[in-house]
Design a protein around this motif. Structure first.
Motif, PDB file in Angstrom:
ATOM      1  N   VAL A   1       0.961  -1.034   0.022  1.00 39.44           N
ATOM      2  CA  VAL A   1      -0.108   0.117  -0.081  1.00 39.44           C
ATOM      3  C   VAL A   1       0.786   1.207  -0.057  1.00 39.44           C
ATOM      4  O   VAL A   1       1.846   1.452   0.854  1.00 39.44           O
ATOM      5  N   GLN A   2       0.647   2.252  -0.958  1.00 38.70           N
ATOM      6  CA  GLN A   2       1.237   3.504  -0.924  1.00 38.70           C
ATOM      7  C   GLN A   2       0.578   4.578  -0.932  1.00 38.70           C
ATOM      8  O   GLN A   2      -0.440   4.572  -1.518  1.00 38.70           O
ATOM      9  N   LEU A   3       1.020   5.616  -0.195  1.00 41.22           N
ATOM     10  CA  LEU A   3       0.057   6.923  -0.114  1.00 41.22           C
ATOM     11  C   LEU A   3       0.855   8.120  -0.774  1.00 41.22           C
ATOM     12  O   LEU A   3       2.059   8.108  -0.227  1.00 41.22           O
ATOM     13  N   GLN A   4       0.007   8.995  -1.685  1.00 38.84           N
ATOM     14  CA  GLN A   4       0.903  10.011  -1.996  1.00 38.84           C
ATOM     15  C   GLN A   4      -0.021  11.200  -1.827  1.00 38.84           C
ATOM     16  O   GLN A   4      -0.977  11.502  -2.284  1.00 38.84           O
ATOM     17  N   ALA A   5       0.655  11.827  -0.998  1.00 37.60           N
ATOM     18  CA  ALA A   5      -0.251  13.361  -0.526  1.00 37.60           C
ATOM     19  C   ALA A   5       0.374  14.372  -1.431  1.00 37.60           C
ATOM     20  O   ALA A   5       1.486  14.489  -1.874  1.00 37.60           O
ATOM     21  N   SER A   6      -0.631  15.368  -1.642  1.00 38.72           N
ATOM     22  CA  SER A   6      -0.190  16.488  -2.516  1.00 38.72           C
ATOM     23  C   SER A   6      -1.092  17.551  -2.076  1.00 38.72           C
ATOM     24  O   SER A   6      -2.159  17.418  -1.777  1.00 38.72           O
ATOM     25  N   GLY A   7      -0.801  18.599  -2.913  1.00 37.89           N
ATOM     26  CA  GLY A   7      -1.720  20.065  -2.416  1.00 37.89           C
ATOM     27  C   GLY A   7      -1.505  21.087  -1.549  1.00 37.89           C
ATOM     28  O   GLY A   7      -1.885  21.963  -1.635  1.00 37.89           O
ATOM     29  N   GLY A   8      -0.202  20.586  -0.980  1.00 35.13           N
ATOM     30  CA  GLY A   8       0.247  21.719   0.219  1.00 35.13           C
ATOM     31  C   GLY A   8       0.764  23.182  -0.493  1.00 35.13           C
ATOM     32  O   GLY A   8       0.924  23.042  -1.848  1.00 35.13           O
ATOM     33  N   GLY A   9       1.012  23.854   0.206  1.00 34.95           N
ATOM     34  CA  GLY A   9       1.719  25.223  -0.377  1.00 34.95           C
ATOM     35  C   GLY A   9       1.742  26.350   0.463  1.00 34.95           C
ATOM     36  O   GLY A   9       1.418  26.343   1.760  1.00 34.95           O
ATOM     37  N   LEU A  10       1.770  27.685   0.165  1.00 36.10           N
ATOM     38  CA  LEU A  10       1.717  28.759   0.748  1.00 36.10           C
ATOM     39  C   LEU A  10       0.629  29.612   0.559  1.00 36.10           C
ATOM     40  O   LEU A  10       0.272  29.881  -0.531  1.00 36.10           O
ATOM     41  N   VAL A  11      -0.012  30.048   1.585  1.00 39.68           N
ATOM     42  CA  VAL A  11      -1.474  30.818   1.597  1.00 39.68           C
ATOM     43  C   VAL A  11      -1.428  31.697   2.452  1.00 39.68           C
ATOM     44  O   VAL A  11      -0.726  31.628   3.581  1.00 39.68           O
ATOM     45  N   GLN A  12      -2.241  32.931   2.304  1.00 35.86           N
ATOM     46  CA  GLN A  12      -2.351  33.742   3.270  1.00 35.86           C
ATOM     47  C   GLN A  12      -3.303  33.261   4.355  1.00 35.86           C
ATOM     48  O   GLN A  12      -4.242  32.541   3.984  1.00 35.86           O
TER      49      GLN A  12
END
Length: 127
Positions: A1-12
Motif C-alpha cells: 500500500v502506498q500513499l501519495q499526498a499533494s496539494g500543500g503550499g503557501l497561503v495567506q
C-alpha cells in the motif's frame, strides 16, 4: 500500500487549500483514512478521520468547522478541504491508512493505529 499526498503550499491567513491523498495497493474501500500534521519539535497531531464505512468524519477541535474531509472510493483518494486557514495550521500534513481490522473509535486519533503513511505535504499559512 502506498500513499501519495499533494496539494500543500503557501497561503495567506484566511485562505484555502485542498490536500489530496491517492492510495495504491490493497482495497481502498476497506481502509479508514486520516490526516495528521506535525511541526518541528512537536508530536504528530490528529486532524481528521473518515471511516471505511463513510459517514460523518471526525475532526480535532482545532479544525472543526473549517476543514472538510471526504473520500472518493472510485478514485482511491481522500481530500482535505481547508478553509479559513490560520498561521497555527502551518505544518507538514500526512495522510494515513488504517487497514483491516480497523481501529475502534477511541483509537482513531492515535498515530499507532495507522498502518501506512504518505510522505507529507507542507502547508504554510502567512499572517
Amino acid at each position: 500500500v502506498q500513499l501519495q499526498a499533494s496539494g500543500g503550499g503557501l497561503v495567506q491567513s484566511g485562505g484555502s487549500l485542498r490536500l489530496s491523498c491517492a492510495v495504491s495497493g490493497g482495497t481502498f474501500s476497506r481502509y479508514s483514512m486520516a490526516w495528521f500534521r506535525q511541526v518541528p519539535g512537536k508530536e504528530r497531531e490528529f486532524v481528521a478521520c473518515i471511516r471505511w464505512t463513510g459517514g460523518t468524519p471526525y475532526y480535532s477541535d482545532s479544525v472543526k468547522g473549517r476543514f472538510t474531509l471526504s473520500r472518493d472510493n472510485a478514485k482511491n483518494s481522500v481530500y482535505l478541504l481547508m478553509n479559513n486557514l490560520k498561521p497555527e495550521d502551518t505544518a507538514l500534513y500526512y495522510c494515513a491508512a488504517d487497514t483491516p481490522p480497523v481501529n475502534i473509535l477511541s483509537e482513531i486519533r492515535n498515530t499507532r493505529g495507522y498502518d501506512y503513511w504518505g510522505q507529507g505535504t507542507q502547508v504554510t499559512v502567512s499572517s
